[in-house]
Design a protein around this motif. Structure first.
Motif, short mmCIF file in Angstrom:
data_model
loop_
_atom_site.label_atom_id
_atom_site.label_comp_id
_atom_site.label_asym_id
_atom_site.label_seq_id
_atom_site.Cartn_x
_atom_site.Cartn_y
_atom_site.Cartn_z
N ARG A 67 -5.80 -42.40 -11.70
CA ARG A 67 -6.27 -43.77 -11.21
C ARG A 67 -5.66 -43.94 -9.71
O ARG A 67 -4.61 -43.97 -9.45
CB ARG A 67 -5.38 -44.63 -12.10
N LEU A 68 -6.95 -43.81 -8.98
CA LEU A 68 -6.50 -43.96 -7.76
C LEU A 68 -7.35 -45.07 -6.74
O LEU A 68 -8.37 -45.58 -7.34
CB LEU A 68 -7.19 -42.59 -6.86
N HIS A 69 -6.69 -45.63 -5.90
CA HIS A 69 -7.57 -46.58 -5.11
C HIS A 69 -7.67 -46.06 -3.33
O HIS A 69 -6.76 -45.81 -3.09
CB HIS A 69 -6.77 -47.88 -5.05
N PHE A 70 -8.80 -45.63 -3.46
CA PHE A 70 -9.23 -44.90 -1.94
C PHE A 70 -9.50 -46.27 -0.93
O PHE A 70 -9.98 -46.91 -1.21
CB PHE A 70 -10.74 -44.43 -2.05
N GLU A 71 -8.78 -45.80 0.43
CA GLU A 71 -8.60 -47.17 1.15
C GLU A 71 -8.44 -46.21 2.60
O GLU A 71 -7.70 -45.26 2.64
CB GLU A 71 -7.42 -47.92 1.09
N SER A 72 -9.09 -46.70 3.51
CA SER A 72 -8.99 -45.97 4.73
C SER A 72 -9.94 -46.88 6.09
O SER A 72 -11.19 -46.96 5.59
CB SER A 72 -9.67 -44.60 4.99
N ASP A 73 -9.39 -47.06 6.91
CA ASP A 73 -10.07 -47.80 8.32
C ASP A 73 -10.17 -46.83 9.20
O ASP A 73 -10.77 -47.12 10.38
CB ASP A 73 -9.61 -48.89 8.49
N ARG A 74 -10.02 -45.39 9.34
CA ARG A 74 -10.12 -44.64 10.20
C ARG A 74 -11.59 -44.34 10.73
O ARG A 74 -11.79 -44.35 11.80
CB ARG A 74 -9.55 -43.20 9.81
N ALA A 75 -12.36 -44.33 9.75
CA ALA A 75 -13.93 -44.22 10.06
C ALA A 75 -14.26 -45.65 11.07
O ALA A 75 -15.31 -45.18 12.00
CB ALA A 75 -14.84 -44.15 8.74
N ARG A 76 -13.69 -46.62 10.41
CA ARG A 76 -14.35 -48.09 11.43
C ARG A 76 -13.70 -47.74 12.77
O ARG A 76 -14.14 -47.98 13.92
CB ARG A 76 -13.78 -49.10 10.53
N GLN A 77 -12.39 -47.25 12.65
CA GLN A 77 -11.49 -47.38 14.10
C GLN A 77 -11.90 -46.08 15.04
O GLN A 77 -12.51 -46.26 16.16
CB GLN A 77 -10.13 -46.89 13.91
N LEU A 78 -12.27 -44.91 14.50
CA LEU A 78 -12.65 -43.78 15.30
C LEU A 78 -14.10 -43.68 15.59
O LEU A 78 -14.58 -43.23 16.58
CB LEU A 78 -12.20 -42.48 14.67
N LEU A 79 -15.01 -44.14 14.47
CA LEU A 79 -16.23 -43.89 14.63
C LEU A 79 -17.08 -45.14 14.84
O LEU A 79 -18.47 -45.06 15.21
CB LEU A 79 -16.93 -43.03 13.28
#
Length: 486
Positions: A457-469
């Motif tokens: 049971r995982l919750h995937f979250e990241s804003d690196r793609a928005r910040q870096l790309l």
């Protein structure tokens, strides 16, 4: 079949049984071709090595070899082979023999048909499970017969060289894409061409319809010389190539060694940027369960051998690139989620399985899926090139919509019923599957740890793609599902 000789006992059985056929007038033989091995000091048997025992057997049945003619082709059955179909006609003193080396047969296949004046005999490996301890020694071929085989192999290689010569390589090219024959690779190349770029691709096969603005470099990632030729002169390398089928030897050569070859060539030729496309499977899914959002900082898989050859190979490949980045190689690592679209199916084993007209879901169907639509992934790769990220950055490419298995099935428009197998039952069946296979030294494809990873049971979250790309999905998974389900 990596060994050029026939299965033990096959020759003995065939020769003994042939005595009851009267005068033998013709022989037909089919053998499976082995996939090539790209390792230092190792090579797969080629046409000559595999052809020698074929001619020995035909000679034993039909007498001295007088003439040999052969044709070769590449119908594309096995992308790893330069030619995956050889057909030879053997004129002998007492009749005519035919043998075929083909990747269209099961790799272990050795099928023989002997025609005589009093009947016909069919011999195949499946009927020879009671193999004899020793294979009958066959008379050696004379020098002339071996030369005929060698001449055919030389002519085939010259033919291949002529075909490759139709595709010249530029001294400089802005992009090289590996894995260009795959679904993601084709979409990547199409996007770069549409944006007006000239692209070099590394593929195994000569294309049926070459694409304008695309130049072709032929070879396998497991072959370091072929990789070096492909990388030389490229400014940016987008490394999508990886093995997706077979066992650990295939994944080790194609993905692990292949990535090492790409890294080595990029360093040697001063590539400005290596974009390595990894996988979310490299993360520790079991250890990350119920531990908060899964980001780029999550731990890597500690038991890759138990997760399977693909995960194990992708993890080693990513570590190779990360080590090269630490050593100064200009590169970036992208970890796409579960890709769909462009011919890549939306509903796979992670979502549900077809069970006689209904969907079979492992668990309760509420697992979040790290989805990304193919077009959005291509946008992210392009943004990575545009932003010129070269310091070993690791970026997850996942749509921010957190859809579950049941939600995906509902959005796909499926009207099938759903059968959900409770998690305790799934894990119990996985554990039971390990016991009988362990006795024969094999690993269960549904072993308990592998199932615990798949159902974590995982919750995937990241804003690196928005910040870096500056990336956010242009299509999005909901629209993507609508498109693939239309």
């Amino acid at each position: 079949m990596s060994n050029a000789r026939f299965p033990a006992g096959m020759v003995q059985r065939a020769l003994d049984a042939a005595k009851s056929l009267g005068t033998i007038v013709s022989v037909e033989l089919v053998r499976g071709l082995p996939s090539p091995v790209y390792e230092v000091g190792a090579r797969s048997p080629g046409f000559v090595e595999l052809g020698v025992p074929c001619l020995q057997l035909i000679q034993a049945l039909l007498g001295k070899i007088v003439a040999l003619d052969a044709t070769w082709s590449s119908p594309g059955v096995d992308r790893d082979l330069p030619f995956d179909d050889w057909r030879a006609r053997v004129q002998c003193a007492n009749g005519v023999g035919h043998f075929e080396l083909t990747s269209r047969a099961e790799p272990a296949a050795s099928n023989l048909v002997i025609h005589g004046t009093q009947g016909e005999l069919r011999v195949d490996r499946a009927r020879l499970r009671d193999r004899l301890a020793r294979e009958r020694e066959l008379p050696a071929l004379d020098a002339e017969a071996v030369r005929l085989l060698e001449d055919i192999a030389t002519a085939a290689e010259a033919d291949r060289t002529r075909q490759h010569a139709r595709f010249p390589r530029s001294e400089r090219v802005p992009f090289l894409v590996t894995g260009a024959s795959g679904k993601v690779g084709k979409a990547m190349v199409a996007r770069l061409v549409a944006d007006g770029h000239r692209v070099r691709v590394m593929v195994r096969r000569i294309p049926e319809t070459p694409v304008d603005q695309v130049e072709y470099c032929f070879g396998d990632l497991g072959d370091p010389a072929a990789v070096d030729r492909a990388v030389e002169g490229a400014a940016t390398v987008i490394h999508l190539g990886a093995t997706t089928r077979g066992g650990w030897p295939e994944h080790r050569i194609g993905t692990v060694a292949g990535t090492q070859h790409v890294v080595d060539a990029c360093g040697k030729h001063g590539v400005a940027q290596l974009v390595h496309v990894s996988s979310m499977s490299v993360l520790d899914w079991v250890g990350s369960a119920d531990q908060g959002p899964v980001t780029e900082h999550a731990a890597l898989e500690p038991r890759p051998e138990e997760r399977g050859a693909y995960t194990r190979a992708k993890l080693l490949a990513e570590r190779t690139v990360a080590a090269a980045a630490a050593g100064g190689l200009p590169c970036v690592i992208l970890r796409p989620g579960q890709i769909f679209g462009g011919g890549i199916p939306l509903i796979n084993g992670a979502v549900a399985r077809d069970a006689g007209g209904r969907w079979l879901i492992l668990g309760d169907g509420k697992l979040e899926l790290p989805l990304v639509y193919l077009d959005d992934l291509i946008d992210a790769i392009v943004a990575t090139v545009t932003k010129r990220l070269t310091h070993g950055e690791v970026i997850q490419i996942i749509d921010p919509a957190h859809l579950t298995q049941r939600e995906v099935l509902a959005l796909s428009g499926s009207t099938r019923g759903i059968v959900a197998v409770p998690r305790p039952i799934v894990f119990a069946l996985g554990k039971l599957s390990e016991l009988p296979l362990k006795v024969i030294g094999r690993t269960s494809p549904i072993a308990a740890y592998r199932l615990r990873s798949a159902l974590a049971r995982l919750h995937f979250e990241s804003d690196r793609a928005r910040q870096l790309l500056g990336w956010s999905p242009n299509v999005g998974v909901r629209e993507g599902i609508r498109r693939v389900s239309a």
